[in-house]
Design an enzyme around this catalytic site. Structure first.
Site, PDB file in Angstrom:
ATOM      1  N   THR A   1      -3.325  26.830 -80.278  1.00 16.87           N
ATOM      2  CA  THR A   1      -3.813  25.572 -79.751  1.00 16.87           C
ATOM      3  C   THR A   1      -4.803  25.953 -78.718  1.00 16.87           C
ATOM      4  O   THR A   1      -4.899  26.999 -78.040  1.00 16.87           O
ATOM      5  CB  THR A   1      -2.589  24.955 -78.800  1.00 16.87           C
ATOM      6  OG1 THR A   1      -2.203  25.898 -77.918  1.00 16.87           O
ATOM      7  CG2 THR A   1      -1.608  24.510 -79.930  1.00 16.87           C
ATOM      8  N   HIS A   2      -5.959  25.286 -78.707  1.00 14.29           N
ATOM      9  CA  HIS A   2      -6.923  25.481 -77.724  1.00 14.29           C
ATOM     10  C   HIS A   2      -7.530  24.207 -77.077  1.00 14.29           C
ATOM     11  O   HIS A   2      -7.570  23.146 -77.706  1.00 14.29           O
ATOM     12  CB  HIS A   2      -8.153  26.164 -78.470  1.00 14.29           C
ATOM     13  CG  HIS A   2      -9.278  26.651 -77.592  1.00 14.29           C
ATOM     14  ND1 HIS A   2      -9.151  27.595 -76.688  1.00 14.29           N
ATOM     15  CD2 HIS A   2     -10.511  26.026 -77.433  1.00 14.29           C
ATOM     16  CE1 HIS A   2     -10.425  27.629 -76.045  1.00 14.29           C
ATOM     17  NE2 HIS A   2     -10.929  26.616 -76.625  1.00 14.29           N
TER      18      HIS A   2
ATOM     19  N   ASP B   1      -7.464  33.526 -86.692  1.00 16.15           N
ATOM     20  CA  ASP B   1      -7.957  34.635 -87.503  1.00 16.15           C
ATOM     21  C   ASP B   1      -8.189  35.784 -86.380  1.00 16.15           C
ATOM     22  O   ASP B   1      -7.887  35.703 -85.405  1.00 16.15           O
ATOM     23  CB  ASP B   1      -9.196  34.349 -88.509  1.00 16.15           C
ATOM     24  CG  ASP B   1     -10.437  33.772 -88.002  1.00 16.15           C
ATOM     25  OD1 ASP B   1     -10.484  34.041 -86.695  1.00 16.15           O
ATOM     26  OD2 ASP B   1     -11.205  33.380 -88.387  1.00 16.15           O
TER      27      ASP B   1
ATOM     28  N   ASN C   1       3.731  23.718 -73.605  1.00 14.23           N
ATOM     29  CA  ASN C   1       3.740  23.286 -74.988  1.00 14.23           C
ATOM     30  C   ASN C   1       5.099  23.818 -75.830  1.00 14.23           C
ATOM     31  O   ASN C   1       5.427  23.075 -76.467  1.00 14.23           O
ATOM     32  CB  ASN C   1       2.669  23.963 -75.740  1.00 14.23           C
ATOM     33  CG  ASN C   1       1.168  23.278 -75.597  1.00 14.23           C
ATOM     34  OD1 ASN C   1       1.069  22.275 -74.891  1.00 14.23           O
ATOM     35  ND2 ASN C   1      -0.053  24.066 -75.983  1.00 14.23           N
TER      36      ASN C   1
END
Length: 194
Positions: A107-108, A140, A13
């Site tokens: 990002t996931h 968070d 990424n």
């Protein structure tokens, strides 16, 4: 907009962000790239691109609190507007999150809130869903929680393995991360202009 990118692995990424900056398609300054362990390819590719790097080796600290404090200090030294968790496989402390004032982007490889955690692709396949995808969100103190900024779906094909599906998700994830950063950078410029 100044960013610091945190990686734990190859930094694919990150490479998409570096390429977009070099091509003039993304108006951000990559102030630094940091890792949680030495020898990551993400740090090597950053150094090769002339980007400052740092390592805050998790194993070099007696406990997680000391590591979090050192990571917070290392990141803060580069005065980022946004910190990007790009395949960074460590959970950071609420103190780290607080120090960034809500500017920690993650990002996931799943459509959150479904399938949080380190095995989002595997978990989606095991559950039997026909569509998964990727999410870019403000992190968070929870695990893959926080306000969602952008998502994109990826269909699961019958022939998919965890690896083939994850590779197809990564292609979408790279594009989504770059476009999200571009939008954030535009908003940052507009805010500075007022």
């Amino acid at each position: 907009m100044r960013i610091v990118v945190l990686v734990s692995g190859t930094g694919s990424n990150l490479q998409a962000v570096i390429d977009a900056v070099k091509a003039g398609d993304l108006d951000v300054e990559i102030a630094a790239v940091g890792a949680d362990r030495p020898g990551t390819y993400g740090v090597e590719r950053s150094a090769d691109a002339g980007i400052p790097t740092f390592v805050v080796d998790f194993k070099a600290f007696a406990d997680r609190a000391d590591w979090n404090a050192a990571l917070t200090e290392a990141v803060a030294a580069f005065e980022p507007d946004v910190v990007v968790s790009s395949g960074f496989m460590r959970i950071v402390s609420p103190g780290f999150i607080d120090a960034l004032n809500g500017r920690y982007l993650n990002t996931h490889p799943a459509l959150l809130p479904a399938f949080p955690g380190a095995h989002g692709v595997r978990d989606a396949m095991a559950y039997g869903v026909k569509v998964t995808g990727c999410t870019v969100h403000w992190a968070d103190a929870g695990v893959d929680t926080g306000p969602i900024i952008a998502q994109e779906a990826v269909a699961i094909e019958e022939s998919d393995t965890e690896e083939t599906l994850h590779e197809r998700i990564k292609v979408v994830e790279r594009r989504l991360l770059v476009s999200t950063l571009a939008s954030l950078a535009a908003a940052h410029r507009a805010q500075l202009a007022t």
